[in-house]
Design a protein around this motif. Structure first.
Motif, PDB file in Angstrom:
ATOM      1  N   ALA A 414       0.817  -1.216   0.000  1.00 41.42           N
ATOM      2  CA  ALA A 414       0.000   0.000   0.000  1.00 41.42           C
ATOM      3  C   ALA A 414       0.853   1.269   0.000  1.00 41.42           C
ATOM      4  O   ALA A 414       0.546   2.233  -0.702  1.00 41.42           O
ATOM      5  CB  ALA A 414      -0.936   0.002   1.216  1.00 41.42           C
ATOM      6  N   TYR A 415       1.907   1.291   0.772  1.00 45.16           N
ATOM      7  CA  TYR A 415       2.670   2.527   0.959  1.00 45.16           C
ATOM      8  C   TYR A 415       4.032   2.527   0.260  1.00 45.16           C
ATOM      9  O   TYR A 415       4.649   3.581   0.118  1.00 45.16           O
ATOM     10  CB  TYR A 415       2.869   2.789   2.455  1.00 45.16           C
ATOM     11  N   HIS A 416       4.496   1.363  -0.171  1.00 35.35           N
ATOM     12  CA  HIS A 416       5.759   1.283  -0.905  1.00 35.35           C
ATOM     13  C   HIS A 416       5.598   0.329  -2.093  1.00 35.35           C
ATOM     14  O   HIS A 416       6.265  -0.700  -2.168  1.00 35.35           O
ATOM     15  CB  HIS A 416       6.889   0.796   0.012  1.00 35.35           C
ATOM     16  N   PRO A 417       4.712   0.664  -3.024  1.00 40.17           N
ATOM     17  CA  PRO A 417       4.478  -0.251  -4.160  1.00 40.17           C
ATOM     18  C   PRO A 417       5.751  -0.420  -4.988  1.00 40.17           C
ATOM     19  O   PRO A 417       6.493   0.524  -5.227  1.00 40.17           O
ATOM     20  CB  PRO A 417       3.389   0.473  -4.960  1.00 40.17           C
ATOM     21  N   GLY A 418       5.967  -1.659  -5.397  1.00 38.04           N
ATOM     22  CA  GLY A 418       7.142  -1.955  -6.195  1.00 38.04           C
ATOM     23  C   GLY A 418       8.357  -2.359  -5.389  1.00 38.04           C
ATOM     24  O   GLY A 418       9.324  -2.877  -5.941  1.00 38.04           O
ATOM     25  N   ARG A 419       8.333  -2.137  -4.082  1.00 37.04           N
ATOM     26  CA  ARG A 419       9.462  -2.539  -3.247  1.00 37.04           C
ATOM     27  C   ARG A 419       9.279  -3.981  -2.790  1.00 37.04           C
ATOM     28  O   ARG A 419       8.153  -4.481  -2.656  1.00 37.04           O
ATOM     29  CB  ARG A 419       9.594  -1.648  -2.023  1.00 37.04           C
ATOM     30  N   MET A 420      10.398  -4.608  -2.533  1.00 32.20           N
ATOM     31  CA  MET A 420      10.385  -5.977  -2.034  1.00 32.20           C
ATOM     32  C   MET A 420      11.190  -6.044  -0.743  1.00 32.20           C
ATOM     33  O   MET A 420      12.205  -5.355  -0.590  1.00 32.20           O
ATOM     34  CB  MET A 420      10.986  -6.931  -3.060  1.00 32.20           C
ATOM     35  N   ALA A 421      10.722  -6.863   0.181  1.00 35.93           N
ATOM     36  CA  ALA A 421      11.447  -7.070   1.432  1.00 35.93           C
ATOM     37  C   ALA A 421      11.263  -8.515   1.870  1.00 35.93           C
ATOM     38  O   ALA A 421      10.250  -9.157   1.563  1.00 35.93           O
ATOM     39  CB  ALA A 421      10.936  -6.129   2.523  1.00 35.93           C
ATOM     40  N   THR A 422      12.278  -9.036   2.549  1.00 38.20           N
ATOM     41  CA  THR A 422      12.146 -10.345   3.183  1.00 38.20           C
ATOM     42  C   THR A 422      12.064 -10.129   4.687  1.00 38.20           C
ATOM     43  O   THR A 422      12.576  -9.131   5.214  1.00 38.20           O
ATOM     44  CB  THR A 422      13.350 -11.237   2.856  1.00 38.20           C
ATOM     45  N   ALA A 423      11.423 -11.051   5.375  1.00 34.43           N
ATOM     46  CA  ALA A 423      11.255 -10.897   6.820  1.00 34.43           C
ATOM     47  C   ALA A 423      11.033 -12.257   7.466  1.00 34.43           C
ATOM     48  O   ALA A 423      10.574 -13.208   6.818  1.00 34.43           O
ATOM     49  CB  ALA A 423      10.093  -9.954   7.138  1.00 34.43           C
ATOM     50  N   CYS A 424      11.368 -12.321   8.731  1.00 31.87           N
ATOM     51  CA  CYS A 424      11.085 -13.504   9.553  1.00 31.87           C
ATOM     52  C   CYS A 424      10.595 -13.005  10.912  1.00 31.87           C
ATOM     53  O   CYS A 424      11.214 -12.110  11.514  1.00 31.87           O
ATOM     54  CB  CYS A 424      12.348 -14.352   9.716  1.00 31.87           C
ATOM     55  N   TYR A 425       9.485 -13.563  11.361  1.00 27.59           N
ATOM     56  CA  TYR A 425       8.929 -13.173  12.657  1.00 27.59           C
ATOM     57  C   TYR A 425       8.725 -14.433  13.499  1.00 27.59           C
ATOM     58  O   TYR A 425       8.180 -15.437  13.028  1.00 27.59           O
ATOM     59  CB  TYR A 425       7.605 -12.430  12.492  1.00 27.59           C
ATOM     60  N   LEU A 426       9.201 -14.375  14.769  1.00 22.96           N
ATOM     61  CA  LEU A 426       9.092 -15.504  15.697  1.00 22.96           C
ATOM     62  C   LEU A 426       8.468 -15.043  17.005  1.00 22.96           C
ATOM     63  O   LEU A 426       8.663 -13.894  17.431  1.00 22.96           O
ATOM     64  CB  LEU A 426      10.471 -16.112  15.999  1.00 22.96           C
ATOM     65  N   VAL A 427       7.752 -15.935  17.633  1.00 19.95           N
ATOM     66  CA  VAL A 427       7.193 -15.685  18.975  1.00 19.95           C
ATOM     67  C   VAL A 427       7.712 -16.766  19.908  1.00 19.95           C
ATOM     68  O   VAL A 427       7.601 -17.968  19.620  1.00 19.95           O
ATOM     69  CB  VAL A 427       5.654 -15.702  18.954  1.00 19.95           C
ATOM     70  N   LEU A 428       8.327 -16.340  21.003  1.00 17.57           N
ATOM     71  CA  LEU A 428       8.845 -17.263  22.015  1.00 17.57           C
ATOM     72  C   LEU A 428       7.902 -17.281  23.204  1.00 17.57           C
ATOM     73  O   LEU A 428       7.613 -16.241  23.810  1.00 17.57           O
ATOM     74  CB  LEU A 428      10.246 -16.823  22.467  1.00 17.57           C
ATOM     75  N   HIS A 429       7.422 -18.495  23.531  1.00 17.95           N
ATOM     76  CA  HIS A 429       6.650 -18.684  24.758  1.00 17.95           C
ATOM     77  C   HIS A 429       7.643 -19.046  25.852  1.00 17.95           C
ATOM     78  O   HIS A 429       8.197 -20.154  25.877  1.00 17.95           O
ATOM     79  CB  HIS A 429       5.597 -19.788  24.587  1.00 17.95           C
ATOM     80  N   ARG A 430       7.946 -18.115  26.728  1.00 12.34           N
ATOM     81  CA  ARG A 430       9.040 -18.260  27.672  1.00 12.34           C
ATOM     82  C   ARG A 430       8.885 -19.459  28.611  1.00 12.34           C
ATOM     83  O   ARG A 430       9.866 -20.198  28.843  1.00 12.34           O
ATOM     84  CB  ARG A 430       9.210 -16.972  28.475  1.00 12.34           C
ATOM     85  N   PRO A 431       7.712 -19.692  29.185  1.00 10.48           N
ATOM     86  CA  PRO A 431       7.618 -20.829  30.132  1.00 10.48           C
ATOM     87  C   PRO A 431       7.962 -22.169  29.496  1.00 10.48           C
ATOM     88  O   PRO A 431       8.598 -23.018  30.128  1.00 10.48           O
ATOM     89  CB  PRO A 431       6.170 -20.774  30.601  1.00 10.48           C
ATOM     90  N   SER A 432       7.557 -22.386  28.232  1.00 11.23           N
ATOM     91  CA  SER A 432       7.782 -23.688  27.600  1.00 11.23           C
ATOM     92  C   SER A 432       8.973 -23.704  26.650  1.00 11.23           C
ATOM     93  O   SER A 432       9.421 -24.776  26.248  1.00 11.23           O
ATOM     94  CB  SER A 432       6.525 -24.096  26.818  1.00 11.23           C
ATOM     95  N   GLY A 433       9.479 -22.524  26.277  1.00 11.01           N
ATOM     96  CA  GLY A 433      10.563 -22.459  25.296  1.00 11.01           C
ATOM     97  C   GLY A 433      10.107 -22.747  23.880  1.00 11.01           C
ATOM     98  O   GLY A 433      10.927 -22.980  22.992  1.00 11.01           O
ATOM     99  N   THR A 434       8.798 -22.705  23.639  1.00 11.57           N
ATOM    100  CA  THR A 434       8.259 -22.997  22.308  1.00 11.57           C
ATOM    101  C   THR A 434       8.380 -21.776  21.398  1.00 11.57           C
ATOM    102  O   THR A 434       8.093 -20.649  21.815  1.00 11.57           O
ATOM    103  CB  THR A 434       6.790 -23.431  22.410  1.00 11.57           C
ATOM    104  N   LEU A 435       8.798 -22.031  20.175  1.00  9.06           N
ATOM    105  CA  LEU A 435       8.913 -20.980  19.165  1.00  9.06           C
ATOM    106  C   LEU A 435       7.899 -21.230  18.068  1.00  9.06           C
ATOM    107  O   LEU A 435       7.803 -22.338  17.529  1.00  9.06           O
ATOM    108  CB  LEU A 435      10.322 -20.985  18.553  1.00  9.06           C
ATOM    109  N   HIS A 436       7.131 -20.207  17.728  1.00 10.32           N
ATOM    110  CA  HIS A 436       6.284 -20.220  16.536  1.00 10.32           C
ATOM    111  C   HIS A 436       6.844 -19.177  15.571  1.00 10.32           C
ATOM    112  O   HIS A 436       7.147 -18.052  15.993  1.00 10.32           O
ATOM    113  CB  HIS A 436       4.829 -19.892  16.882  1.00 10.32           C
ATOM    114  N   TYR A 437       6.998 -19.562  14.304  1.00 12.25           N
ATOM    115  CA  TYR A 437       7.636 -18.626  13.373  1.00 12.25           C
ATOM    116  C   TYR A 437       7.019 -18.749  11.991  1.00 12.25           C
ATOM    117  O   TYR A 437       6.394 -19.756  11.638  1.00 12.25           O
ATOM    118  CB  TYR A 437       9.146 -18.856  13.311  1.00 12.25           C
TER     119      TYR A 437
END
Length: 552
Positions: A414-437
């Motif tokens: 919407a705000y940067h048409p024509g641009r490309m970016a790569t990304a990685c997002y992770l969530v750490l559940h601290r009590p269990s050490g579980t990662l969702h990404y």
């Protein structure tokens, strides 16, 4: 003139005259020549009649052919009884002759014994004249050779200066290049620079100074700063008449001896209509350098300074922008977190890589890393906006990596048409050490186990952000235990020219085996500088998270 006219003119002359080709064929003779030696007639061969070897006579003919004025010489002609008749002669090229072969016009005078000395004297004078001509030609050749060698040396010195200025990207490098190579190119003992620092690099604030960037080997016309160098004796200024000295090193790296006389030539340094200062040239009392040559070099130096000043200004802006965009990582109990950023080029210290850590609540931590395609201020600006938008997105969807990337993709298109970016997002559940990404075209994070072994989180891969509409970003799950470290990185860490990506990833796993026991900060340093001599084609960002105890 025609042969008939030649015969008509020479018929009245009392001495023999003949016209012969360069090959010795007689074209015409006058009556006096035929009367004296009947064998001298049109069509006869001069080589057959002359009492000389062929090469000798050919040399005489060639000598006469090269002359526009009559040159003296001698010939002996055989008559019908085989007797030799000596002649003193003057020969020259018949410039009026238009036949297919050049011709020589000879005037003959019969010699008796008293005339032999005269003929010999004439031959000696002709020989002396030819020797003088040859000496003059040799001197001219030597002069041209010396001029050619001097020109070659001058051109080589000018090339060294031009190459040094072209390679100088900073004001400091330009100043060094001028002091190292300009004296030789100018044929001077030393050169000096006096610059307007505020025109060269506009200040960004009270603490901003060009001194740190360009060193102390020049005079600052805006702040009254001059380099500390040995004093030089006074000398007449070549342009102003002032007594002055010039700071600088000569072509051999020597400094001027105290008290030595100097003659200083000063030239303005101007580029793009802006006066940047002046160049001072100490030519040590010798002849002043060529004006056009000096002016051209001054223009080269001015353009290099202007280019370097613009770079320096942009470089400082980039540094400030980069510092403002990099996050301050939070201190989280039970977790050791560190991040690093390194530019891929010395030209502009800013790029499109980012990383961040988001404290969602007491049990959940969000981790993100990404890379906007490209390199420079435009990409850094887009990265800053994306990073800011991401912080707002994680407040709503922070526990769902797929939803975070989907909304970030919508923002980019919407705000940067024509641009490309790569990304990685992770969530750490601290009590269990579980990662969702979830990953949007980004390289997989590296999970380094306590024993140094490692594995990539290479699932949940989708197209990069901004490329495809309505992408479904899938999620995957992993677990991090106490003593293990999660390393997120951008492609600048592993990509090298002429090398496949798998080789870079394999290099990381090999390096991970030697990082056991390191803190997150130390681990980032090791990975960032594991190839100090390798070219970095792109920016590089790192984010490391180490679990220091169970249930952190």
């Amino acid at each position: 003139m025609s042969l008939d006219l030649f015969r008509a003119i020479t018929k009245l002359l009392p001495h023999p005259v003949l016209l012969a080709t360069a090959g010795g064929r007689i074209l015409a003779v006058n009556t006096a020549a035929t009367r004296l030696v009947p064998e001298l007639r049109a069509g006869a061969d001069l080589f057959a009649l002359a009492d000389e070897n062929t090469n000798g006579l050919r040399g005489h003919l060639g000598h006469w052919l090269r002359s526009g004025d009559p040159l003296p010489g001698s010939l002996k002609i055989k008559d019908s009884r085989g007797e030799l008749i000596p002649f003193r002669c003057h020969g020259a090229r018949a410039t009026w002759w238009t036949g297919p072969e050049p011709a020589i016009q000879l005037h003959l005078t019969r010699l008796d014994h008293a005339d032999q000395f005269v003929a010999l004297s004439q031959q000696v004078r002709a020989l002396n004249k030819e020797m003088a001509f040859r000496r003059a030609a040799e001197a001219e050749r030597e002069h041209l050779l010396v001029a050619e060698q001097t020109g070659r040396i001058r051109l080589n010195r000018l090339y060294r200066l031009t190459a040094a200025l072209a390679a100088a990207a900073t004001p400091a490098a330009v100043v060094d290049a001028v002091h190292d190579t300009a004296p030789a190119a100018l044929g001077a003992r030393s050169v000096g620079l006096a610059l307007h620092s505020e025109r060269l690099v506009p200040s960004l604030g009270p603490a901003d100074s060009l001194r740190a960037a360009a060193g102390d080997s020049w005079t600052d016309l805006d702040h009254g700063h001059a380099p500390t160098l040995p004093e030089q004796g006074p000398g007449p200024d070549a342009t102003t008449g002032r007594a002055d000295g010039v700071a600088g090193a000569d072509a051999g790296g020597r400094e001027a001896a105290p008290g030595s006389p100097t003659r200083v030539l000063r030239l303005p340094l101007e580029a793009d209509g802006l006066s940047l200062g002046e160049l001072s040239i100490d030519h040590d009392g010798g002849p002043p350098p060529d004006e056009a040559h000096v002016t051209a070099i001054a223009q080269q130096i001015a353009q290099a300074l202007r280019r370097a000043g613009l770079y320096e200004h942009e470089h400082r802006l980039a540094e400030r922008l980069q510092r403002s965009l990099l996050p301050v990582l939070p201190v989280i109990d039970g977790l050791d977190v560190a991040g690093r950023y390194a530019p891929g080029s010395d030209l502009v210290d800013v790029g499109g890589d980012w990383y961040d850590v988001h404290v969602l609540d007491g049990d959940h931590i969000g981790l993100t890393i990404g890379d906007v395609a490209g390199h420079g201020l435009s990409e850094a600006t887009a990265m800053g906006q994306i990073s800011a938008a991401l912080r707002g997105i994680v407040l709503r969807h922070g526990r769902r990596p797929g939803a975070v990337l989907a909304e970030l993709d919508h923002f980019l298109r919407a705000y940067h048409p024509g641009r490309m970016a790569t990304a990685c997002y992770l969530v750490l559940h601290r009590p269990s050490g579980t990662l969702h990404y979830a990953r949007a075209g980004h390289l997989p994070p590296l999970l380094i186990h306590a024993d140094g072994s490692s594995s990539f989180l290479d699932r949940a891969l989708a197209p990069p952000l901004g490329m495809v509409n309505d992408v479904a970003y899938t999620e995957s799950e992993a677990r991090i235990a106490a003593g293990e470290t999660l390393l997120l990185f951008t492609d600048g860490l592993v990509e090298r020219r002429g090398e496949i990506l798998d080789a870079g990833l394999e290099r990381l796993t090999g390096l991970a085996r030697r990082t056991a026991g390191l803190s997150a900060d130390e681990l980032c340093e090791v990975f960032l500088h594991h190839q100090p001599s390798a070219d970095k084609p792109d920016d590089c960002a790192l984010l490391a998270l180490r679990a220091t105890r169970p249930g952190a």
